[in-house]
Design a protein around this motif. Sequence first.
Motif, PDB file in Angstrom:
ATOM      1  N   LYS A  27       0.852  -1.198   0.000  1.00  0.00           N
ATOM      2  CA  LYS A  27       0.000   0.000   0.000  1.00  0.00           C
ATOM      3  C   LYS A  27       0.882   1.240   0.000  1.00  0.00           C
ATOM      4  O   LYS A  27       1.900   1.279   0.689  1.00  0.00           O
ATOM      5  N   ASN A  28       0.469   2.223  -0.762  1.00  0.00           N
ATOM      6  CA  ASN A  28       1.313   3.397  -0.956  1.00  0.00           C
ATOM      7  C   ASN A  28       0.421   4.609  -1.137  1.00  0.00           C
ATOM      8  O   ASN A  28      -0.633   4.525  -1.773  1.00  0.00           O
ATOM      9  N   GLY A  29       0.861   5.755  -0.605  1.00  0.00           N
ATOM     10  CA  GLY A  29       0.018   6.948  -0.692  1.00  0.00           C
ATOM     11  C   GLY A  29       0.330   7.841  -1.882  1.00  0.00           C
ATOM     12  O   GLY A  29      -0.368   8.831  -2.120  1.00  0.00           O
ATOM     13  N   ASP A  30       1.358   7.524  -2.625  1.00  0.00           N
ATOM     14  CA  ASP A  30       1.793   8.402  -3.702  1.00  0.00           C
ATOM     15  C   ASP A  30       1.109   8.029  -5.031  1.00  0.00           C
ATOM     16  O   ASP A  30       1.293   6.911  -5.523  1.00  0.00           O
ATOM     17  N   PRO A  31       0.325   8.952  -5.620  1.00  0.00           N
ATOM     18  CA  PRO A  31      -0.462   8.609  -6.821  1.00  0.00           C
ATOM     19  C   PRO A  31       0.391   8.103  -7.982  1.00  0.00           C
ATOM     20  O   PRO A  31      -0.013   7.186  -8.698  1.00  0.00           O
ATOM     21  N   ASP A  32       1.597   8.654  -8.116  1.00  0.00           N
ATOM     22  CA  ASP A  32       2.433   8.229  -9.227  1.00  0.00           C
ATOM     23  C   ASP A  32       2.941   6.797  -9.020  1.00  0.00           C
ATOM     24  O   ASP A  32       2.995   5.993  -9.955  1.00  0.00           O
ATOM     25  N   THR A  33       3.295   6.510  -7.778  1.00  0.00           N
ATOM     26  CA  THR A  33       3.748   5.144  -7.465  1.00  0.00           C
ATOM     27  C   THR A  33       2.602   4.159  -7.699  1.00  0.00           C
ATOM     28  O   THR A  33       2.806   3.076  -8.255  1.00  0.00           O
ATOM     29  N   ILE A  34       1.405   4.566  -7.305  1.00  0.00           N
ATOM     30  CA  ILE A  34       0.253   3.674  -7.503  1.00  0.00           C
ATOM     31  C   ILE A  34       0.064   3.388  -8.990  1.00  0.00           C
ATOM     32  O   ILE A  34      -0.159   2.240  -9.396  1.00  0.00           O
ATOM     33  N   LYS A  35       0.228   4.412  -9.815  1.00  0.00           N
ATOM     34  CA  LYS A  35       0.087   4.215 -11.270  1.00  0.00           C
ATOM     35  C   LYS A  35       1.131   3.223 -11.780  1.00  0.00           C
ATOM     36  O   LYS A  35       0.829   2.335 -12.572  1.00  0.00           O
ATOM     37  N   SER A  36       2.374   3.391 -11.300  1.00  0.00           N
ATOM     38  CA  SER A  36       3.448   2.485 -11.735  1.00  0.00           C
ATOM     39  C   SER A  36       3.185   1.057 -11.239  1.00  0.00           C
ATOM     40  O   SER A  36       3.421   0.084 -11.953  1.00  0.00           O
ATOM     41  N   GLN A  37       2.698   0.937 -10.002  1.00  0.00           N
ATOM     42  CA  GLN A  37       2.384  -0.405  -9.479  1.00  0.00           C
ATOM     43  C   GLN A  37       1.337  -1.070 -10.373  1.00  0.00           C
ATOM     44  O   GLN A  37       1.448  -2.239 -10.735  1.00  0.00           O
ATOM     45  N   LYS A  38       0.314  -0.298 -10.731  1.00  0.00           N
ATOM     46  CA  LYS A  38      -0.779  -0.890 -11.534  1.00  0.00           C
ATOM     47  C   LYS A  38      -0.294  -1.229 -12.941  1.00  0.00           C
ATOM     48  O   LYS A  38      -0.704  -2.230 -13.532  1.00  0.00           O
ATOM     49  N   ALA A  39       0.616  -0.370 -13.475  1.00  0.00           N
ATOM     50  CA  ALA A  39       1.152  -0.648 -14.816  1.00  0.00           C
ATOM     51  C   ALA A  39       1.920  -1.970 -14.784  1.00  0.00           C
ATOM     52  O   ALA A  39       1.795  -2.804 -15.695  1.00  0.00           O
ATOM     53  N   LEU A  40       2.686  -2.164 -13.715  1.00  0.00           N
ATOM     54  CA  LEU A  40       3.469  -3.400 -13.600  1.00  0.00           C
ATOM     55  C   LEU A  40       2.545  -4.611 -13.447  1.00  0.00           C
ATOM     56  O   LEU A  40       2.720  -5.640 -14.115  1.00  0.00           O
ATOM     57  N   ALA A  41       1.548  -4.477 -12.579  1.00  0.00           N
ATOM     58  CA  ALA A  41       0.616  -5.592 -12.365  1.00  0.00           C
ATOM     59  C   ALA A  41      -0.076  -5.975 -13.672  1.00  0.00           C
ATOM     60  O   ALA A  41      -0.304  -7.153 -13.953  1.00  0.00           O
ATOM     61  N   THR A  42      -0.389  -4.992 -14.494  1.00  0.00           N
ATOM     62  CA  THR A  42      -1.091  -5.249 -15.755  1.00  0.00           C
ATOM     63  C   THR A  42      -0.180  -5.962 -16.763  1.00  0.00           C
ATOM     64  O   THR A  42      -0.613  -6.879 -17.456  1.00  0.00           O
ATOM     65  N   LEU A  43       1.088  -5.530 -16.797  1.00  0.00           N
ATOM     66  CA  LEU A  43       2.049  -6.099 -17.769  1.00  0.00           C
ATOM     67  C   LEU A  43       2.257  -7.607 -17.602  1.00  0.00           C
ATOM     68  O   LEU A  43       2.393  -8.339 -18.579  1.00  0.00           O
ATOM     69  N   ILE A  44       2.323  -8.030 -16.343  1.00  0.00           N
ATOM     70  CA  ILE A  44       2.779  -9.403 -16.047  1.00  0.00           C
ATOM     71  C   ILE A  44       1.919 -10.478 -16.706  1.00  0.00           C
ATOM     72  O   ILE A  44       2.420 -11.518 -17.131  1.00  0.00           O
ATOM     73  N   LEU A  45       0.609 -10.213 -16.816  1.00  0.00           N
ATOM     74  CA  LEU A  45      -0.241 -11.260 -17.410  1.00  0.00           C
ATOM     75  C   LEU A  45      -0.499 -11.056 -18.904  1.00  0.00           C
ATOM     76  O   LEU A  45      -1.268 -11.810 -19.498  1.00  0.00           O
ATOM     77  N   GLU A  46       0.150 -10.073 -19.500  1.00  0.00           N
ATOM     78  CA  GLU A  46      -0.056  -9.899 -20.939  1.00  0.00           C
ATOM     79  C   GLU A  46       0.605 -11.033 -21.710  1.00  0.00           C
ATOM     80  O   GLU A  46       1.711 -11.444 -21.385  1.00  0.00           O
ATOM     81  N   PRO A  47      -0.089 -11.546 -22.749  1.00  0.00           N
ATOM     82  CA  PRO A  47       0.414 -12.744 -23.433  1.00  0.00           C
ATOM     83  C   PRO A  47       1.843 -12.618 -23.952  1.00  0.00           C
ATOM     84  O   PRO A  47       2.648 -13.531 -23.801  1.00  0.00           O
ATOM     85  N   GLU A  48       2.173 -11.475 -24.507  1.00  0.00           N
ATOM     86  CA  GLU A  48       3.519 -11.304 -25.064  1.00  0.00           C
ATOM     87  C   GLU A  48       4.592 -11.422 -23.970  1.00  0.00           C
ATOM     88  O   GLU A  48       5.606 -12.081 -24.139  1.00  0.00           O
ATOM     89  N   PHE A  49       4.302 -10.793 -22.828  1.00  0.00           N
ATOM     90  CA  PHE A  49       5.271 -10.870 -21.731  1.00  0.00           C
ATOM     91  C   PHE A  49       5.331 -12.288 -21.155  1.00  0.00           C
ATOM     92  O   PHE A  49       6.407 -12.808 -20.845  1.00  0.00           O
ATOM     93  N   GLN A  50       4.168 -12.931 -21.029  1.00  0.00           N
ATOM     94  CA  GLN A  50       4.119 -14.300 -20.517  1.00  0.00           C
ATOM     95  C   GLN A  50       5.026 -15.223 -21.336  1.00  0.00           C
ATOM     96  O   GLN A  50       5.735 -16.065 -20.805  1.00  0.00           O
ATOM     97  N   LYS A  51       5.017 -15.007 -22.634  1.00  0.00           N
ATOM     98  CA  LYS A  51       5.831 -15.839 -23.517  1.00  0.00           C
ATOM     99  C   LYS A  51       7.321 -15.531 -23.311  1.00  0.00           C
ATOM    100  O   LYS A  51       8.113 -16.426 -23.042  1.00  0.00           O
TER     101      LYS A  51
END
Length: 416
Positions: free
Chosen positions: A303-327
């Motif tokens: 958990k983090n209070g900084d909006p920019d960090t939250i955006k980066s966390q969510k960007a990372l979480a989204t990337l991990i399950l993308e098919p291209e990255f999974q491969k």
Amino acid sequence: MNLKPLLLTLSIAFPVFASDNQELEVLHWWTSGGEAAAVDSLKQKMKEEGRPWKDFAVAGLAGESATNTLRIRALSGNPPDVAQIKGPEIQEWGTAGFLTDLNDIAEEQRWSRLVPSRVADYLKVNDKFVAVPFNIHRVNWLWANPEIFEKAGAKLPETLDDFFVAAEKIKTAGYIPLALGNEPWQETTLFESIALAVMGSDQFRKAFIEGDSEALSSDKLRESLEIFRRMKQYTDADAPGRNWSDTTSLVIEGKAAMQMMGDWAKGEFIAAKKQEGTDYVCIPAPGTANQFSFNVDSFVFFKNGDPDTIKSQKALATLILEPEFQKEFNLTKGSIPVRVDMDMTDFDGCAQQSMEAFLRAAATDNLVASLSHNMAIGRASQIAMFDVISRFYENDNVDINETMRHIRAAVLADKL
Ligand code: BGC
């Protein structure tokens, strides 16, 4: 020791963590050649999205050093933004209130449809996703150098009896039959494969997950321990303290014939530019062809209070399950994708075999959570288990009956 009350108190004391820079600090333990190459592909993708990554890699003991560091950081109110945690520990951190709820991303990407339910169960707290999975590693593999087998006139072992026949021939031919580093987790990884073969999936689960007293005092557990100790004569004198990737190198360099290790070992063969089939082969650990001991890597987001960090966390979480990255990631890491809808055509033979084994094991109730890789038991049990297994293996004077009693106490440690 149950840390839950302490974690809970601290999560209330430090509910929001503001970061002092825009980099996303990621704590992980992927430092060997193959592991670093795999995580580099993620760093690169984040860079392309304009999101700087601050690496906090802590090498050693299949994550034990990283996990200890995480505890110290988080309990002093200064956790990293992202951390590699897996298995029951996700529940421990999640129920103590430290982790970001990822349900919005999970719904958008439809994780419940993509990720096998046996895996998804580990990633949720109160039915909400708090961790994102990368992969499925199979722990019960044997990696072999085919040239040594040929020179020794030995046959790749399908059963534990075959193993001892082959090991004798390899020893006589002047090679190390079995590469092992004497670290408790490496020893427990070997023991796990033996116990799976001897006890079968059902009794293995009863013993090591449920703490069933009959299974924990069974002749099959005794036999597993005896076989484990018998293997020691086929390892080399430099085993004490050797890390797992240096141990894999013995097979890569043609000094040792076999290593029983999860498929992150394949990442080392790939990083060394070795060819499957000619330079190395993968076969199920002897006697476990129908079983699949699974180990899932995942990241959690503090958990983090900084909006920019939250955006980066969510960007990372989204990337991990993308098919291209999974491969890309799993081709380098040695594991198989955690998405069930992936086309496996471009994957190597070991990965295709692994995917088939996973599906077969799931259909026949032979999927087993890994004992040695923090999937079957919580942290208190895990520490005690490593200690008991390692003491038994490293000291011939340690009594087998006493060890069986201690294994039982280790499994029950979590349930206290
Ligand atoms: C992790 C793997 C890692 C291995 C060795 C396992 O517990 O799941 O991702 O490669 O440890 O470091």
